[in-house]
Design a protein around this motif. Structure first.
Motif, PDB file in Angstrom:
ATOM      1  N   GLU A   1       0.833  -1.202   0.000  1.00  0.00           N
ATOM      2  CA  GLU A   1       0.000   0.000   0.000  1.00  0.00           C
ATOM      3  C   GLU A   1       0.868   1.252   0.000  1.00  0.00           C
ATOM      4  O   GLU A   1       1.797   1.398   0.794  1.00  0.00           O
ATOM      5  N   GLY A   2       0.574   2.155  -0.940  1.00  0.00           N
ATOM      6  CA  GLY A   2       1.297   3.408  -1.017  1.00  0.00           C
ATOM      7  C   GLY A   2       2.582   3.370  -1.817  1.00  0.00           C
ATOM      8  O   GLY A   2       3.246   4.394  -1.984  1.00  0.00           O
ATOM      9  N   THR A   3       2.948   2.173  -2.340  1.00  0.00           N
ATOM     10  CA  THR A   3       4.207   2.057  -3.090  1.00  0.00           C
ATOM     11  C   THR A   3       4.022   2.236  -4.594  1.00  0.00           C
ATOM     12  O   THR A   3       5.007   2.409  -5.317  1.00  0.00           O
ATOM     13  N   GLY A   4       2.779   2.157  -5.073  1.00  0.00           N
ATOM     14  CA  GLY A   4       2.539   2.200  -6.507  1.00  0.00           C
ATOM     15  C   GLY A   4       2.536   0.836  -7.157  1.00  0.00           C
ATOM     16  O   GLY A   4       2.234   0.704  -8.344  1.00  0.00           O
ATOM     17  N   VAL A   5       2.876  -0.205  -6.395  1.00  0.00           N
ATOM     18  CA  VAL A   5       2.843  -1.579  -6.905  1.00  0.00           C
ATOM     19  C   VAL A   5       1.597  -2.260  -6.365  1.00  0.00           C
ATOM     20  O   VAL A   5       1.285  -2.148  -5.180  1.00  0.00           O
ATOM     21  N   THR A   6       0.885  -2.963  -7.230  1.00  0.00           N
ATOM     22  CA  THR A   6      -0.320  -3.677  -6.814  1.00  0.00           C
ATOM     23  C   THR A   6      -0.176  -5.163  -7.133  1.00  0.00           C
ATOM     24  O   THR A   6       0.669  -5.557  -7.936  1.00  0.00           O
ATOM     25  N   ALA A   7      -1.022  -5.980  -6.501  1.00  0.00           N
ATOM     26  CA  ALA A   7      -0.921  -7.433  -6.654  1.00  0.00           C
ATOM     27  C   ALA A   7      -2.291  -8.042  -6.920  1.00  0.00           C
ATOM     28  O   ALA A   7      -3.286  -7.633  -6.315  1.00  0.00           O
ATOM     29  N   TYR A   8      -2.319  -9.020  -7.812  1.00  0.00           N
ATOM     30  CA  TYR A   8      -3.556  -9.692  -8.178  1.00  0.00           C
ATOM     31  C   TYR A   8      -3.265 -11.174  -8.423  1.00  0.00           C
ATOM     32  O   TYR A   8      -2.137 -11.557  -8.729  1.00  0.00           O
ATOM     33  N   CYS A   9      -4.304 -11.989  -8.312  1.00  0.00           N
ATOM     34  CA  CYS A   9      -4.175 -13.388  -8.694  1.00  0.00           C
ATOM     35  C   CYS A   9      -5.444 -13.806  -9.423  1.00  0.00           C
ATOM     36  O   CYS A   9      -6.457 -13.102  -9.376  1.00  0.00           O
TER      37      CYS A   9
END
Length: 299
Positions: free
Chosen positions: A204-212
């Motif tokens: 959160e807040g880093t600009g990187v997101t995660a999905y599966c």
């Protein structure tokens, strides 16, 4: 793959690292991402197959796509660390990391690190590779980590058995007679979802997101190394399976869609957010899984 109205240069200049791209949905996704302008870093075990895939992709895009090949054994933490170092040295940016490589082992096997093989390849490998590449990904705007899970995670109805992470019980009598290896695979696919959820929280807040995502039942070469019975079972399942191109649709969509930016950490099926099993929603277990995984890969 179904025809969807897309901008064929929508990924122009983006760099995608993908594991498991020499066959199945990984290969289908790599080809489609290249047509959209992405440059690729293929992490593969077999040099000859990787060379063949790279040549196919370059030919299909008229040579406009960069396809780098990185060799690694996803069952070896030393190999994963080495390939991560090579990727970081080669790539000044990483916009997308796709953790797609996976396997199911009918008999209990141990890796060179002394860990059960299905767990090591399907969960610990993406956990370690992601961790090692994250700092570089944080340097790119809106980077994404996408991990291939499965509807099969629902078979792990009681969640991950943290008291049997080496799967000695699952692979022993009588469990092995009722599909212990399949339940082990289900645990690892559950782990993919829990890893994604906890990773999203930490990012959160880093600009990187995660999905599966769940690719559905796909006709591939999966589970062909486990004997005649496994091959016969997969042959029957193929009659009811979707093509690799169809299975790759959600993966490609997760790479390219702007619709998911507000839904960090979720699980998708057929390009729609899907609620996973109840154990997959247990964030306390996800935190525990993260801590144990970090110990197992020594980070």
């Amino acid at each position: 793959m179904e025809k969807i109205t897309i901008n064929k240069s929508s990924l122009q200049g983006k760099y995608v690292v993908i594991t498991g791209a020499t066959s199945g949905i990984g290969l289908a996704a790599a080809k489609e991402l290249a047509t959209r302008g992405a440059n690729l870093g293929i992490v593969a075990r077999n040099q000859a197959k990787a060379n063949q895939v790279a040549a196919q992709i370059k030919a299909s895009t008229g040579g406009s796509t960069t396809v780098d090949i990185f060799l690694a054994d996803m069952a070896s933490q030393k190999s994963i660390r080495q390939v991560a170092a090579e990727i970081l040295k080669k790539c000044s940016r990483i916009d997308i990391l796709i953790n797609n490589a996976g396997a199911l082992f009918e008999t209990r096997q141990l890796t060179v690190d002394g860990l059960e093989m299905t767990w090591a390849v399907n969960h610990l490998a993406p956990f370690l590779l992601t961790t090692l590449l994250l700092d570089r990904m944080k340097e790119s705007a809106h980077a994404r980590v996408i991990t291939t899970s499965s509807h099969g995670h629902k078979m792990a109805k009681k969640g991950i058995n943290f008291d049997d992470l080496s799967a000695e019980r699952l692979y022993s009598f009588p469990h092995k007679l009722i599909g212990g290896s399949t339940f082990r695979y289900a645990e690892t696919k559950l782990a993919n979802i829990m890893f994604t959820a906890e990773l999203a929280n930490r990012l959160e807040g880093t600009g990187v997101t995660a999905y599966c995502f769940d690719p559905g039942l796909v006709s591939t070469n999966f589970n062909q190394n486990n004997g005649l019975l496994a091959r016969m079972t997969m042959a029957v399942m193929k009659m009811f399976s979707r093509t690799p191109e169809k299975g790759a649709e959600t993966l490609v969509w997760l790479v390219d869609s702007d619709e998911i930016t507000c839904h960090n950490g979720h699980y998708y099926t057929d390009m729609q957010m899907t609620i996973p099993s109840i154990p997959a929603q247990n964030m306390n277990a996800a935190k525990r899984l993260w801590a144990i995984s970090a110990e197992q890969v020594r980070i």
